[in-house]
Each structure stands twice: as C-alpha cells, then as structure tokens.
Design a protein around this motif. Structure first.
Motif, PDB file in Angstrom:
ATOM      1  N   ARG A  54      70.580  28.263  49.785  1.00 20.49           N
ATOM      2  CA  ARG A  54      71.499  27.205  50.188  1.00 20.49           C
ATOM      3  C   ARG A  54      72.557  26.942  49.131  1.00 20.49           C
ATOM      4  O   ARG A  54      73.732  26.764  49.440  1.00 20.49           O
ATOM      5  N   MET A  55      72.155  26.947  47.862  1.00 19.25           N
ATOM      6  CA  MET A  55      73.101  26.662  46.791  1.00 19.25           C
ATOM      7  C   MET A  55      74.147  27.758  46.662  1.00 19.25           C
ATOM      8  O   MET A  55      75.342  27.489  46.518  1.00 19.25           O
ATOM      9  N   THR A  66      75.103  29.866  48.970  1.00 18.22           N
ATOM     10  CA  THR A  66      75.955  29.806  50.156  1.00 18.22           C
ATOM     11  C   THR A  66      76.978  28.687  50.031  1.00 18.22           C
ATOM     12  O   THR A  66      78.163  28.862  50.353  1.00 18.22           O
ATOM     13  N   MET A  67      76.526  27.531  49.544  1.00 16.33           N
ATOM     14  CA  MET A  67      77.402  26.380  49.388  1.00 16.33           C
ATOM     15  C   MET A  67      78.498  26.653  48.360  1.00 16.33           C
ATOM     16  O   MET A  67      79.673  26.342  48.577  1.00 16.33           O
ATOM     17  N   HIS A  88      79.128  18.422  55.106  1.00 18.15           N
ATOM     18  CA  HIS A  88      80.051  18.804  54.039  1.00 18.15           C
ATOM     19  C   HIS A  88      79.974  17.818  52.867  1.00 18.15           C
ATOM     20  O   HIS A  88      80.061  18.230  51.708  1.00 18.15           O
ATOM     21  N   GLU A 147      77.344  16.138  52.025  1.00 16.91           N
ATOM     22  CA  GLU A 147      76.083  16.421  51.329  1.00 16.91           C
ATOM     23  C   GLU A 147      76.236  17.608  50.388  1.00 16.91           C
ATOM     24  O   GLU A 147      75.716  17.591  49.263  1.00 16.91           O
ATOM     25  N   ASP A 148      76.936  18.645  50.828  1.00 11.98           N
ATOM     26  CA  ASP A 148      77.163  19.807  49.970  1.00 11.98           C
ATOM     27  C   ASP A 148      77.955  19.415  48.728  1.00 11.98           C
ATOM     28  O   ASP A 148      77.645  19.858  47.620  1.00 11.98           O
ATOM     29  N   LYS A 190      75.720  17.619  46.366  1.00  7.77           N
ATOM     30  CA  LYS A 190      74.829  18.514  45.635  1.00  7.77           C
ATOM     31  C   LYS A 190      75.553  19.176  44.471  1.00  7.77           C
ATOM     32  O   LYS A 190      74.983  19.347  43.383  1.00  7.77           O
TER      33      LYS A 190
END
Length: 265
Positions: free
Chosen positions: A56-57, A59-60, A140, A142-143, A146
């Motif tokens: 996930r990280m 990809t983000m 978005h 939330e990303d 993070k």
C-alpha cells in the motif's frame, strides 16, 4: 507534464546543493556518511513497514510522484464548457450514450453511463455519484495523512543517529588528541539530523501537501460534474447551467459562457 512541479523540485535540489557548497566549500564529501544514510533510510523503511503495509505504501508513493510529475491543476473552465456543450447537445436530441462516449472526463463519463443504463433512477445516480466523490476524497486524504505520518520518521531517526554518535564521541574523549577529534566527530554526528530533515521537508511532507491540494481540486471538479449531470437530466437552459456551475468558482476562474455558446473557445 507538470512543468511547474518539476521546476520546483529542481529548484529545491539546486538550493540544497548550493547551500551545501556555500557551507562546505568545494568538497561535498564532508556531507556524506554511510552509517548516517543507513540509520535514516533504513530506519524510515523499517518504521513505515511496521506502520503500514509495504504494498500500500509503495503504491501510494508511486501514485503521489506520478501526480506530482504528470498531474496538472484542474481546468475548471474546460469542465464547465464540456458540461454545457453536452447539455446543449442533449437538448437538441443527441443521446446520453453518445455524449458519454465523447466525454474526456472519467467521472463525467461514469455518471452519464449510469444515467443511461436505466437500472438506477436519476436520484439514485446522483446520490451514488456524491457518495463516490466523498469516498474518493476520503481515501486520497487518508493517503496524504499517511505520507505526513511517514514524514515524521526521518527527523526522528536523524536525532537517533546524532544521539548514537554523541554517545560514541563522549565515550572516547580520552587521550591527548581527543579535543582535536571533537569537531570532526560532531560534524559526523549532525549529518544524520541533516539527512532526516532533508528527507522529510524535501520529500514526504511536500508530497503529502501536494496530494491534499490535488484531492481538493478533484473533489470540487467532481461536484461541478455532479451538478452538471443533474442539469443535463433536467435539460436545463445552457446559460442557466453555466451560471450555476460558475457559482462553484471564484469570479476570475469562471467560464465566459457567451463565447462558448456562440462557437468560441
């Protein structure tokens, strides 16, 4: 290609490198220390892996860099122009399916396709589009949040490396030449703090802020489209539709609907 963002990145790197040259003279070797690099970058990767899933990280972050390099500010005028032209075409008899196929915006195309499908009622389509827009903005945001969390790690590991270096330095303060070694050793200790600060403030935090800004622009763009789909379904007068859609924007950003409806650009 987002030349503004690219030029800003180049400027930031240039300012940083020139600052190093001004501080350290012609040689930049004094700013390199492998243990410091290992502590900061290795620590950030490890802490990120503990906090979030690797997949996930990455990809983000990939998505963030792509949006930074390739993304552009939303052209609200073009969106409103496309909507009012679509409304005018629909009033003249063109089918929603045909309008959808010609649309350049994915969200607009998706809304028209649902409206044309006949499975959902118009009210359900509008509600679903609003929910999707809200959910996209939430994801978005939330990303970006993070990335801001990850941006706290580099300075922390920089301080950790500095503390470790200070411990080693103080533990070896003996002998006749100990005082002469204090200056160079202190420089090495502080390099980890430099690495951590640069990685956070030239990397993660600006990228997170960029994601927040682009998410807000996309959210507003989608709100305009949702209202445009409603107006298209109602076969609203294009002039009235243009004025309603312009209400989402500041006066300087609004579309000159007269030029559009008279065949201008």
């Amino acid at each position: 290609m987002n030349f503004g963002a690219i030029s800003a990145v180049v400027l930031a790197i240039g300012v940083f490198l020139y600052g190093l040259i001004l501080s350290g003279g012609d040689s930049l070797k004094i700013f390199y220390d492998f243990p410091s690099v290992f502590i900061v970058f290795g620590g950030v990767i490890a802490a990120t892996a503990i906090s979030f899933q690797y997949k996930r990280m990455f990809t983000m972050m990939k998505f963030g860099f792509v949006r930074l390099v390739k993304g552009k500010s939303v052209d609200y005028k073009s969106i409103i122009k496309e909507v009012i032209v679509s409304i005018e075409s629909y009033r003249k008899g063109e089918s929603i399916k045909s309008i959808s196929e010609k649309s350049s915006d994915v969200f607009f195309k998706e809304g028209l396709a649902m409206l044309d499908g006949g499975i959902l009622s118009p009210d359900q389509v509008f509600q679903l589009m609003e929910e999707r827009n809200d959910n996209l903005f939430h994801l978005h945001s939330e990303d970006a949040g993070k990335l801001k969390v990850v941006g706290k790690y580099p300075p922390a590991f920089g301080m950790m490396g500095t503390t470790m270096g200070m411990i080693v330095l103080l533990a070896n303060l003996n002998g006749a030449d100990a005082i002469k070694k204090v200056g160079p050793a202190m420089g090495v200790c502080l390099i980890t703090t430099l690495y951590g600060t640069v990685l956070a403030n030239f990397g993660f935090l600006p990228l997170a802020d960029n994601l927040v800004e682009q998410s807000k622009e996309t959210y507003l763009k989608n709100r305009i489209i949702i209202e445009g789909v409603k107006l298209l379904h109602q076969k609203e007068n294009p002039i009235v539709a243009a004025e309603k859609l312009n209400s989402f924007l500041l006066p300087a950003d609004r579309l000159d609907w007269k030029a559009v409806l008279q065949g201008g650009k």
